[in-house]
Design a protein around this motif. Structure first.
Motif, PDB file in Angstrom:
ATOM      1  N   ASN A  51      10.218  24.376 -30.097  1.00  0.00           N
ATOM      2  CA  ASN A  51      11.266  23.555 -30.721  1.00  0.00           C
ATOM      3  C   ASN A  51      10.826  22.983 -32.063  1.00  0.00           C
ATOM      4  O   ASN A  51       9.723  22.454 -32.196  1.00  0.00           O
TER       5      ASN A  51
ATOM      6  N   GLN B 122      12.589  20.158 -34.759  1.00  0.00           N
ATOM      7  CA  GLN B 122      13.700  19.239 -34.999  1.00  0.00           C
ATOM      8  C   GLN B 122      14.265  19.493 -36.383  1.00  0.00           C
ATOM      9  O   GLN B 122      13.525  19.805 -37.325  1.00  0.00           O
TER      10      GLN B 122
ATOM     11  N   VAL C 129      22.043  22.307 -37.615  1.00  0.00           N
ATOM     12  CA  VAL C 129      22.200  23.161 -36.428  1.00  0.00           C
ATOM     13  C   VAL C 129      23.353  24.140 -36.640  1.00  0.00           C
ATOM     14  O   VAL C 129      23.210  25.342 -36.400  1.00  0.00           O
TER      15      VAL C 129
ATOM     16  N   ARG D 217      25.005  20.714 -26.573  1.00  0.00           N
ATOM     17  CA  ARG D 217      24.307  19.423 -26.474  1.00  0.00           C
ATOM     18  C   ARG D 217      23.712  19.282 -25.072  1.00  0.00           C
ATOM     19  O   ARG D 217      24.395  19.500 -24.078  1.00  0.00           O
ATOM     20  N   HIS D 218      22.425  18.933 -25.021  1.00  0.00           N
ATOM     21  CA  HIS D 218      21.752  18.684 -23.739  1.00  0.00           C
ATOM     22  C   HIS D 218      22.183  17.326 -23.194  1.00  0.00           C
ATOM     23  O   HIS D 218      22.020  16.312 -23.892  1.00  0.00           O
TER      24      HIS D 218
ATOM     25  N   ALA E  78      20.208  15.785 -27.254  1.00  0.00           N
ATOM     26  CA  ALA E  78      20.029  16.544 -28.481  1.00  0.00           C
ATOM     27  C   ALA E  78      21.077  17.654 -28.607  1.00  0.00           C
ATOM     28  O   ALA E  78      21.444  18.296 -27.624  1.00  0.00           O
TER      29      ALA E  78
ATOM     30  N   PHE F 124      21.673  21.344 -29.979  1.00  0.00           N
ATOM     31  CA  PHE F 124      20.674  22.413 -30.045  1.00  0.00           C
ATOM     32  C   PHE F 124      21.253  23.763 -30.421  1.00  0.00           C
ATOM     33  O   PHE F 124      22.455  24.007 -30.279  1.00  0.00           O
TER      34      PHE F 124
ATOM     35  N   TYR G  25      19.436  27.789 -29.756  1.00  0.00           N
ATOM     36  CA  TYR G  25      18.275  28.594 -29.377  1.00  0.00           C
ATOM     37  C   TYR G  25      18.479  30.015 -29.871  1.00  0.00           C
ATOM     38  O   TYR G  25      19.587  30.560 -29.759  1.00  0.00           O
TER      39      TYR G  25
ATOM     40  N   GLU H 191      13.937  27.103 -30.935  1.00  0.00           N
ATOM     41  CA  GLU H 191      15.046  26.152 -30.860  1.00  0.00           C
ATOM     42  C   GLU H 191      15.029  25.234 -32.077  1.00  0.00           C
ATOM     43  O   GLU H 191      13.960  24.772 -32.496  1.00  0.00           O
TER      44      GLU H 191
ATOM     45  N   SER I 298      16.780  21.531 -32.856  1.00  0.00           N
ATOM     46  CA  SER I 298      17.605  20.492 -32.242  1.00  0.00           C
ATOM     47  C   SER I 298      17.523  19.221 -33.054  1.00  0.00           C
ATOM     48  O   SER I 298      16.628  19.040 -33.886  1.00  0.00           O
TER      49      SER I 298
ATOM     50  N   CYS J 278      23.894  22.270 -20.915  1.00  0.00           N
ATOM     51  CA  CYS J 278      24.800  22.064 -22.055  1.00  0.00           C
ATOM     52  C   CYS J 278      26.084  21.387 -21.614  1.00  0.00           C
ATOM     53  O   CYS J 278      26.824  21.947 -20.801  1.00  0.00           O
TER      54      CYS J 278
END
Ligand SMILES: [Fe+2]
Length: 287
Positions: A196, A198, A205, A225-226, A231, A233, A235, A245, A247, A274
């Motif tokens: 990952n 950021q 994104v 979104r998690h 976050a 994201f 991938y 990833e 995020s 998600c």
């Protein structure tokens, strides 16, 4: 207890350094720092480097974590040996290549290779990316786990990580205020499951979503979104099948919140990965 201050770098083997180099610079947007001893070093923030591609087995992955000082490193080596693990001290040459003052290496029970390092170098130059992906820094890895309960007990009991949330058997682990710097995903192999970085905002994104598709990069999950970390994201697939990833907006658990924080148990379901409805095409995330 070993106190991991932060995640520091990930080292990935590859048979095709040229392709990995193109991906790291042109797709991810990392800055190439140097080529040395058959390895390419990249940075994503003010650290000397945060990603290394080396000529080798694509299944050979190592993740580096920073400890406070040489005393902490000695104590950690002793604690790991007490836990029955083979601990190897890094040679002077390996320290020089990693730009660290010292390190030890060991494998967890799954076989994940971990470096514990002290005095890792920072750079006096600011990060100047090959493309403007909006990256603010390397932040976490997903790690494979052949026995998530066993590995969670090791990461929390020996390495001092705290569980922030769980999705099924997968533990999202924090070592500082950030919701997770490591996540342990049940599977049958060892190694890094995803890397990952950021990015600054949701705009980065979404911009990446369009740009990577235009470049023919395979998107494997998101944008989404998690519900765990909060976050947003995206991938995508890199060389040798490695998942990368981007995020933004990961939740933090502040020192004031530590005492009262309770990890939440999410079911192993798509909506636990998600909350927008994106469906992962990543084996370890499939419901
Ligand atoms: Fe992640």
């Amino acid at each position: 207890m070993i106190d991991l201050l932060d995640i520091r770098y990930v080292r990935l083997g590859t048979r095709d350094l040229a392709a990995a180099d193109r991906f790291a610079r042109e797709v991810v947007g990392l800055e190439r720092v140097r080529e040395e001893a058959g390895a390419l070093y990249y940075r994503s923030d003010d650290r000397d480097h945060t990603l290394v591609y080396f000529e080798g087995d694509p299944r050979d992955h190592t993740v580096g974590f920073e400890l406070r000082d040489a005393g902490a490193l000695d104590a950690a080596a002793g604690r790991l040996a007490d836990a029955g693990l083979a601990v190897r001290a890094g040679s002077a040459e390996a320290c020089e290549q990693r730009r660290v003052g010292g390190f030890v290496n060991f494998e967890d029970a799954t076989g994940n290779r971990i470096d514990l390092v002290v005095r890792p170098q920072h750079s006096g130059r600011r990060y100047f990316p090959a493309r403007d992906a909006g990256i603010t820094g390397f932040s976490h890895v997903g790690l494979c786990s052949t026995d998530p309960a066993r590995d969670e007990a090791f990461w929390t009991g020996v390495l001092g990580a705290r569980v922030s949330d769980r999705i099924g058997a997968a533990a999202l682990l924090r070592i500082d205020e950030v919701h997770h710097k490591v996540a342990l995903f049940p599977t049958t192999r060892a190694g890094v499951q995803h890397v990952n970085h950021q990015v600054a905002s949701i705009d980065d994104v979404m911009r990446a979503w369009y740009q990577l598709q235009r470049r023919g990069v395979r998107i494997v999950f998101g944008p989404g979104r998690h519900p765990t970390s909060g976050a947003v994201f995206l991938y995508f697939e890199g060389p040798d099948g490695m998942v990368f990833e981007y995020s933004t907006g990961v939740r933090t658990i502040t020192p004031a919140q530590e005492a009262s924080y309770r990890p939440r148990q999410f079911p192993r379901a798509n909506e636990s990965f998600c909350m927008w409805g994106s469906v992962p095409d990543i084996a370890e995330f499939k419901a």
